[in-house]
Design a protein around this motif. Structure first.
Motif, mmCIF file in Angstrom:
data_model
loop_
_atom_site.group_PDB
_atom_site.id
_atom_site.type_symbol
_atom_site.label_atom_id
_atom_site.label_comp_id
_atom_site.label_asym_id
_atom_site.label_seq_id
_atom_site.Cartn_x
_atom_site.Cartn_y
_atom_site.Cartn_z
ATOM 1 N N ASP A 1 6.588 -2.630 -4.399
ATOM 2 C CA ASP A 1 5.294 -2.241 -3.316
ATOM 3 C C ASP A 1 3.859 -2.037 -4.256
ATOM 4 O O ASP A 1 4.048 -2.196 -5.422
ATOM 5 C CB ASP A 1 5.506 -0.992 -2.734
ATOM 6 C CG ASP A 1 6.839 -0.722 -1.984
ATOM 7 O OD1 ASP A 1 7.138 -1.864 -1.624
ATOM 8 O OD2 ASP A 1 7.477 0.210 -2.111
ATOM 9 N N VAL A 2 2.867 -2.072 -3.456
ATOM 10 C CA VAL A 2 1.470 -1.912 -4.130
ATOM 11 C C VAL A 2 1.645 -0.741 -4.883
ATOM 12 O O VAL A 2 2.147 0.348 -4.601
ATOM 13 C CB VAL A 2 0.424 -1.760 -3.055
ATOM 14 C CG1 VAL A 2 -0.822 -1.546 -3.679
ATOM 15 C CG2 VAL A 2 0.245 -3.069 -2.271
ATOM 16 N N PRO A 3 1.246 -0.711 -6.331
ATOM 17 C CA PRO A 3 1.470 0.539 -7.277
ATOM 18 C C PRO A 3 0.877 1.581 -6.716
ATOM 19 O O PRO A 3 -0.363 1.285 -6.530
ATOM 20 C CB PRO A 3 0.909 -0.066 -8.732
ATOM 21 C CG PRO A 3 1.098 -1.774 -8.395
ATOM 22 C CD PRO A 3 0.917 -2.049 -7.147
ATOM 23 N N ARG A 4 1.130 2.598 -6.852
ATOM 24 C CA ARG A 4 0.571 3.764 -6.608
ATOM 25 C C ARG A 4 0.008 4.662 -7.713
ATOM 26 O O ARG A 4 -0.697 5.463 -7.631
ATOM 27 C CB ARG A 4 1.521 4.950 -5.862
ATOM 28 C CG ARG A 4 1.806 4.444 -4.298
ATOM 29 C CD ARG A 4 2.904 5.161 -3.549
ATOM 30 N NE ARG A 4 2.077 6.480 -3.612
ATOM 31 C CZ ARG A 4 2.957 7.599 -2.852
ATOM 32 N NH1 ARG A 4 4.042 7.417 -2.766
ATOM 33 N NH2 ARG A 4 2.315 8.704 -3.040
ATOM 34 N N LYS B 1 4.232 -3.094 -13.626
ATOM 35 C CA LYS B 1 3.106 -3.947 -14.133
ATOM 36 C C LYS B 1 2.795 -3.253 -15.630
ATOM 37 O O LYS B 1 2.913 -2.035 -15.745
ATOM 38 C CB LYS B 1 1.734 -3.873 -13.385
ATOM 39 C CG LYS B 1 2.333 -4.757 -12.064
ATOM 40 C CD LYS B 1 0.954 -4.810 -11.267
ATOM 41 C CE LYS B 1 1.052 -5.727 -9.899
ATOM 42 N NZ LYS B 1 -0.286 -5.836 -9.212
ATOM 43 N N SER C 1 5.069 1.876 -8.509
ATOM 44 C CA SER C 1 5.416 2.613 -7.321
ATOM 45 C C SER C 1 6.619 3.510 -7.740
ATOM 46 O O SER C 1 6.913 4.378 -6.847
ATOM 47 C CB SER C 1 5.266 1.941 -6.071
ATOM 48 O OG SER C 1 4.025 1.972 -5.588
ATOM 49 N N TYR D 1 5.708 -9.216 -10.831
ATOM 50 C CA TYR D 1 5.955 -7.662 -10.196
ATOM 51 C C TYR D 1 6.371 -8.171 -8.504
ATOM 52 O O TYR D 1 5.598 -8.886 -8.086
ATOM 53 C CB TYR D 1 4.835 -7.091 -10.251
ATOM 54 C CG TYR D 1 4.669 -5.960 -9.638
ATOM 55 C CD1 TYR D 1 5.426 -4.546 -10.275
ATOM 56 C CD2 TYR D 1 4.227 -5.502 -8.443
ATOM 57 C CE1 TYR D 1 5.444 -3.402 -9.618
ATOM 58 C CE2 TYR D 1 4.261 -4.237 -7.648
ATOM 59 C CZ TYR D 1 4.904 -3.180 -8.378
ATOM 60 O OH TYR D 1 4.742 -1.952 -7.856
ATOM 61 N N GLU E 1 1.467 0.229 -14.286
ATOM 62 C CA GLU E 1 1.314 0.452 -12.989
ATOM 63 C C GLU E 1 2.586 0.245 -12.306
ATOM 64 O O GLU E 1 3.464 -0.522 -12.581
ATOM 65 C CB GLU E 1 0.294 -0.374 -12.231
ATOM 66 C CG GLU E 1 -1.077 -0.313 -12.619
ATOM 67 C CD GLU E 1 -2.292 -1.186 -11.953
ATOM 68 O OE1 GLU E 1 -1.673 -1.825 -11.029
ATOM 69 O OE2 GLU E 1 -3.540 -1.155 -12.019
#
Length: 280
Positions: free
Chosen positions: A171-174, A214, A235, A168, A233
């Motif tokens: 960006d950090v998953p939202r 993810k 973004s 992955y 997961e």
């Protein structure tokens, strides 16, 4: 009887009694106990190891919740956080906000543990809290993680290598998405080699999306009405839409008798923040 002989017999008898008691009290450490101690709710290990139970429970607030004073609702939030802290050595609890993204639910739990009974204990105690008494349970899904069954290094080394190397990079998953899946009897009556062909096509269609999405799979057959729970997961919801469109267009999709129903979409905020947002 000789006094010394009698004393020796008594000492031997006491020693024997102590040995029996110790044998009863000192329960042998099993392999499962050792595994549990090794993982000890280490997040990275729990989320990557096979043999871990995952339970998803979806909730909706009862109308009377919003009739309570805000200060009282906030106090109830702290009680839930205390409960999560109390069980942190045996369960890993994540909470996701779904309110505003669907009419059915307000939030859901994803809970991991090496023992399903530990999850049951946590959820039972949650239902006894003030927040637990002000929600309706809409759905519960139960699964367990397993090693790869089809795409293995021995069967398909090149595809396995591609799968193993996919990382992955987004960006950090939202967002988190949960999709239960049930296969038809026709699927389960295919030979293993036939199913392997279908799963090879399935995997090839997903490889291009793993940099932005993810994914995690839970096996549910016999534990739940579904056969699998698929958890994602991301973004990038457009990439996710494209992934699901791709999966819908391959032959394997003919063997689905349930795909979603419901699909649960939530935001990833962390347990305390989710509960506080809901309490406001």
């Amino acid at each position: 009887m000789n006094q010394f002989l009698a004393g020796g017999i008594l000492r031997n008898l006491l020693a024997g009694m102590v040995a029996v008691v110790m044998a009863v009290v000192m329960v042998p450490v099993t392999a499962q106990d050792q595994k549990a101690e090794a993982l000890k709710m280490d997040r990275s290990k729990i989320l990557s190891q096979p043999g871990v139970f995952g339970v998803f429970t979806t909730y909706k607030w009862l109308p009377e919740w919003y009739e309570l004073p805000l200060s009282e609702r906030m106090d109830y939030v702290s009680r839930v956080m205390e409960l999560i802290k109390k069980h942190e050595d045996s369960v890993l609890v994540d909470v996701y906000l779904t309110a505003g993204l669907g009419g059915r639910s307000d939030f859901f739990f994803r809970i991991h543990s090496l023992e399903l009974a530990k999850v049951q204990t946590f959820l039972r105690e949650f239902r006894q809290t003030a927040i637990g008494k002000h929600v309706e349970v809409l759905d519960t899904l139960i699964g367990v993680t397993k090693p790869l069954n089809y795409i293995t290094k021995e069967r398909l080394p090149e595809l396995y290598a591609g799968l193993a190397s996919a990382t992955y990079t987004g960006d950090v998953p939202r967002y988190a998405i949960v999709i239960p899946v049930k296969k038809s009897a026709e699927w389960w009556n295919l030979s293993f080699d036939q199913r392997l062909v279908e799963m090879k096509a399935h995997t090839l269609s997903t490889l291009g999306y793993m940099g932005s999405i993810k994914r995690k799979l839970y096996h549910s057959t016999g534990l739940d009405d579904a056969d699998f729970i698929t958890y994602f997961e991301t973004s990038d919801l457009i990439a996710f839409n494209n992934l699901l469109t791709s999966l819908a267009s391959i032959p394997e999709n003919r063997y689905h008798v349930r795909w979603g129903d419901p699909i649960t979409l939530g935001t990833i905020l962390g347990p305390e923040k989710v509960v506080r947002v809901l309490a406001e």
